[in-house]
Design an enzyme around this catalytic site. Structure first.
Site, mmCIF file in Angstrom:
data_model
loop_
_atom_site.group_PDB
_atom_site.id
_atom_site.type_symbol
_atom_site.label_atom_id
_atom_site.label_comp_id
_atom_site.label_asym_id
_atom_site.label_seq_id
_atom_site.Cartn_x
_atom_site.Cartn_y
_atom_site.Cartn_z
ATOM 1 N N ASP A 211 31.065 56.409 39.228
ATOM 2 C CA ASP A 211 30.574 55.617 38.094
ATOM 3 C C ASP A 211 29.755 54.386 38.475
ATOM 4 O O ASP A 211 29.838 53.341 37.811
ATOM 5 C CB ASP A 211 31.751 55.196 37.182
ATOM 6 C CG ASP A 211 32.507 56.406 36.630
ATOM 7 O OD1 ASP A 211 32.073 57.556 36.865
ATOM 8 O OD2 ASP A 211 33.552 56.197 35.992
ATOM 9 N N VAL B 14 34.732 50.451 37.305
ATOM 10 C CA VAL B 14 35.234 49.189 37.774
ATOM 11 C C VAL B 14 36.474 49.451 38.624
ATOM 12 O O VAL B 14 37.155 50.464 38.456
ATOM 13 C CB VAL B 14 35.589 48.243 36.600
ATOM 14 C CG1 VAL B 14 34.334 47.835 35.826
ATOM 15 C CG2 VAL B 14 36.630 48.818 35.680
ATOM 16 N N VAL C 55 39.900 50.424 37.038
ATOM 17 C CA VAL C 55 40.022 51.626 36.204
ATOM 18 C C VAL C 55 39.485 52.850 36.951
ATOM 19 O O VAL C 55 40.237 53.624 37.523
ATOM 20 C CB VAL C 55 39.321 51.426 34.839
ATOM 21 C CG1 VAL C 55 39.280 52.730 34.048
ATOM 22 C CG2 VAL C 55 40.085 50.365 34.030
ATOM 23 N N CYS C 56 38.192 52.995 36.996
ATOM 24 C CA CYS C 56 37.629 54.231 37.546
ATOM 25 C C CYS C 56 38.013 54.399 39.013
ATOM 26 O O CYS C 56 38.251 55.516 39.472
ATOM 27 C CB CYS C 56 36.125 54.237 37.353
ATOM 28 S SG CYS C 56 35.692 54.102 35.598
ATOM 29 N N VAL C 57 38.075 53.303 39.747
ATOM 30 C CA VAL C 57 38.480 53.397 41.153
ATOM 31 C C VAL C 57 39.990 53.551 41.257
ATOM 32 O O VAL C 57 40.494 54.481 41.900
ATOM 33 C CB VAL C 57 38.014 52.152 41.939
ATOM 34 C CG1 VAL C 57 38.552 52.184 43.363
ATOM 35 C CG2 VAL C 57 36.496 52.079 41.939
#
Lengths: 206, 206, 206, 206, 206, 206, 206, 206
Positions: free
Chosen positions: F20, F115, F118-120
């Site tokens: 992302d 971010v 979250v995504c990480v």
């Protein structure tokens, strides 16, 4: 399910150790502003006194450059065991100190001092090894800068030492406002200007 | 060659204006730590009292959310002119206040208050326009954050207002330690922990 | 004696210019936290609307990457002159904008925008050269970082532009709480959480 | 190979505890800017409401200086269990509170409050000891300064408590945008100005 | 009314002086992150090249520890006057340099270099004394720390030097996007990641 | 004696997941300066490409406000598996993604993205639960502010995820300069200005 | 055209005044790290000695808590006029000091000391009023915190005092490396670790 | 009860490893001010020398851009094993280095170097895996910025490595001032200006 056991401060089982809060060593403390740090040290002292905890004072080389203990502490605990160490950097290496701790009969030790990474950390690490439950008061302990502070915190926390600020100590010991509303209110107001302001604003409306 | 004229504080020609140091407004101040800021305000109050300067207190809407004046200030100056303003934000828009200032007979005004960019700046800008020499005490005046602080400083400094901290005020008024060594020493020790430490370390060696 | 003349904001003589508060450009602003900055911009907008100041909106290249104006601003000033500039970076290089300013009949210009060092500074420097009294709102104007901010402030302040934050604008325009206690209180409560808290605490005690 | 088990938030198994977000106590919070902190608290409240999580409100001494609960919270959860504690500092020491938590039937507790090191930490440490999975929301919990914050985080994290920010809570509960694209989009836009800007810029291009 | 005259950058009247951007000296710069600072220096270089401004490069002791000029600068201006100074710290003390400046026929000098307080400040102060209009580029000039930076800014600003960042330089020279929309867009996108992102997001929607 | 096993990156056993890094989401990242963060992301991308690691790109809602992937990443890995997720916030909830990871045949996963919390974090926590060794690249992952960053780090580190910066990744994969002195040198010089300067200064002396 | 006259330091016309660099007062300095500040003070002392400038030392109450002068300074200037002031806070109020300054026959005064806002500012403001050109060395002067520092800088700068760091002093006095390449190189290497590193790296390649 | 065993530094069982303190690499270090960092490195070197610990020096590519070892280190340990590595980034991958460590016969390794996240972390992680007790000296190890530093600390601390600052090393090795009061005093005074000041102030009073 977690097997965590919340070991919380208990006013019938805690003692306080104030280590090397001396006027010379104080000038080494630069991870807090000077007024903030002094306020925190006195707040912790007043807190442990308010709860009547056995308290032990110790110093390192008072006759030399390290300077005498902060006079406010000596005045607040005129009858407390006072162990001027002849040379040991780690207070736990001093037999009189260890004995004085044992004589309190308490298992929970609240420790603060100067500097965080030496006089506090060494003593705290020895104490936990000796079987005590150790609580280091982060904001009544000072050192050279934040780099030194955070490394010392990490070293202690990994060893199982709990990091607490003086306000947590006060609240965890008190448990319930109803035990003494006025007493706790005055304690907080004396060292937290924002809390004093809330109380003043509130009182005027009564 | 510079034509600069050093207009320095003179204890026979200075007065102090403490503007809106109220317990509600205090919670708006976030450009200083709360303990630091309170220490600075009381240090300035003790300084102007030590030198016996005419001092005027004023507040804005004490009955409402702004809260009463900090009780320590009221206690320190029980007989000072006290002007609770019925609505004027700029104290200089209040005739009683301007009159009280005039009645001091002083030309140098030392101003501090909450918040720096409004109650302090407005009053200071009006005062210099009215012909007074104005000294704003930077560390006994607080506001929302450093961005607000520095813009307000710039606005005032461009107008010819001198920016000073409370320690400068004390030293510029005192001029010579020999005027009262013990008095000044105690004043400084009361509000500068590092100075108190130096004095304690020194005393023990005597 | 100082010859300083305090040029203070006057609600009958001031107009507001909101320059390039666009949703794309907003992402360039990193000298404030995003929530803080948005709060400040809306606070300023509500302030100038509260006082009924003539207000002019302008944008740069709304159709491109700069993005549309923040919708909250458009909604708040549906009938205000709205000048989408076809290319001029300095709004003062756009005749329609200069004319719209002149048509307000006001001499005091309150300017804020994105970014401080370009769209705000260029416009403000041109406006003061054109004979207006200029007030730049420091906390409703944003830019890349604090280095850019402080250099732009210095450039503008040297030119005679006054640096003010939105709270100063509100208070300097209002002059006296009695002009509208509820109105000002609500304005402040809407954008200053600490003030809202004071009001809530106060109300509950009534 | 790691034996780590990712215990993630599940909207069918989580409940929210909002502890002591009171208007007086709010003034003690200085590890966040006031506008940022309020934004975070409301964002968390809107998040748990969006997912329909059982939510419990509790306060400490509302009648005194601590002040009433933030009115926005009360309004958002008019029917939630509301436990004004008569004196217990640790909400878990209050039987009604513990019972209310049990009655949610949930095993995952999302906790936030004022101050991080006391009302949040004490409650969270008790909850994990009682067998719950505990998630403390770092940016909807505030305290005196960053030193207090990081020590409290460390104490809680060592106990097995997960530290999450409100945005993580929202995303971990939502799992998949397709569950409600508009709903999540509006939630994020309401509290993250940068996200609102992206949405506005995007919409205009459609 | 203000008598301020807005002296703005004019691409037909400006020249650029890049002073001592050498690979050894670069390691002294610690008031910016290294990646940020390099980005700023190259952005300024690309800007003045984009506008075709006469540009002069100068270095101090390239053969010694100061190191060679950054190779990117030499490559960007292969035909620019290049003045390796044999010893003068202030470039204005070097006759060839002063002559090269005069030969540009420009009155506005855009100056950046390493370090801000010496090679930049000395040259800029001499240039303004010599009658030029001087613009120092704050973010393409670096020094030891922020204390050194702000003192140097103050010294220069008091002398009438204008402090600008590279983005202001680009925008003040360009005046109107319509002069070359693509060119300016590419220039900004090359050095401002946030602007590049806006352009990419925008393009995809077309 | 410690039973610690140093699990270090191995270029024959590692794969990279870039999650992302989209032009819209990039504007949410404020815990790094924009130029620094972009430099770090590209440095990591170049590093994993230099070592020929299997690399997977994934995005969330490219067609909406989140924006397209940074074009530099797409260009650098034109043939890499590219998983545009239709809605799953946690990439590990997307079967194609999990399959693509499995097909690399690698056990060590290097993860970075926007971010961090979250995504990480979600993807990394799922991956370690699934039995992979997980390395999160701290400086090529960004989020709202440092508070969010440090809480996310703590959550991941407690789970057994290793926190590394891109420079560590490059050096731990390379093991020995002699494997390719020029190649590593150029990689470092491309993204570490200070290292480029050292190389330039050195080369000129040869 | 500007009428600015660049008044630059001239080694035949400058003298140095080192004011109250005493071991007790040093502990009040908290706007610099202790190692940095000591390095700066010794760097300035070595600089003015290198150029053979007339130098005057003065102290305040050496026998009391303020402590003796830093021994390194006394050793470096064994024959310099040394004025222990019996009580005057402003050194310029001491006739012997003013006479010693006059006897240097110099018009440019380089002043540094502890603390910036009192002992430095008072003396500097008096000196410029007396017709001297005054240069205050910002990084060899220390005080309580940055708030005090920046207010004192502003007060002095408005008076026409030039703010310079020690490195600027060294370079402005030296003018041309060829006057003594080795001498200046050694001076810089002694106090700027980065410069020493450049010299060491360079030497090894010769 | 805790089973923690306090593994403290023992001067008869400790050795020191100084890794890649080279003049080129030093310019990469930006998480400390340059003067502070150099002071810390020399302080650690003097400390381990004072206690006569076996010390090993190693460097990476001295002939290239990394530059030679800091000359002060080479001079302080002229007879120490000196391992210039031909290419291995992790010193533990170099057999001669591992052998030299084994030959010290010590189990406790004190490690510092440049950069923290690579040359220090890799070596430290390998050493603890090999069965040594590892102490990394946080303030004599430097890297690009604080983000890199704290991630590296976390990675090492999780592996069981103890994080200590040089002052802790000195005090933990010394145990008791009486072992050599003058020696330790001089060591501290040489690198801690505040301590030197205390000693000077104290001496003068004797």
């Amino acid at each position: 399910m977690s097997t965590f056991k919340y070991n919380r401060l208990d006013k019938d089982n805690a003692a306080a150790l104030l280590v090397d809060h001396q006027t010379g060593l104080f000038s080494l403390v630069r991870d807090f502003g000077a007024a903030d740090f002094k306020n925190n040290v006195l707040a912790l002292a007043s807190t442990v006194k308010f709860f009547g905890l056995p308290t032990i004072l110790t110093t390192s080389f008072e006759q030399g450059p390290n300077g005498p203990i902060m006079p406010e502490l000596k005045e607040k605990f005129p009858d407390a065991p006072y162990i001027p160490r002849p040379g040991q950097i780690n207070a736990w290496d001093n037999e009189d100190f260890v004995k004085a701790v044992a004589q309190t009969g308490r298992k929970q030790l609240i420790i603060a001092g100067i500097v965080t990474d030496v006089c506090v950390a060494f003593c705290a690490l020895s104490a936990i090894e000796a079987g005590y439950d150790v609580f280091v008061v982060t904001d009544a302990s000072g050192t050279f800068d934040e780099t030194c502070r955070y490394a010392a915190w990490e070293r202690m926390s990994r060893a199982g030492i709990q990091l607490v600020n003086w306000f947590s100590v006060a609240c965890e010991l008190h448990r319930d406002w109803r035990n003494d509303v006025t007493g706790l209110g005055n304690l907080l107001a004396g060292y937290i200007p924002d809390y004093k302001n809330l109380m003043t604003s509130y009182a005027v409306k009564q």
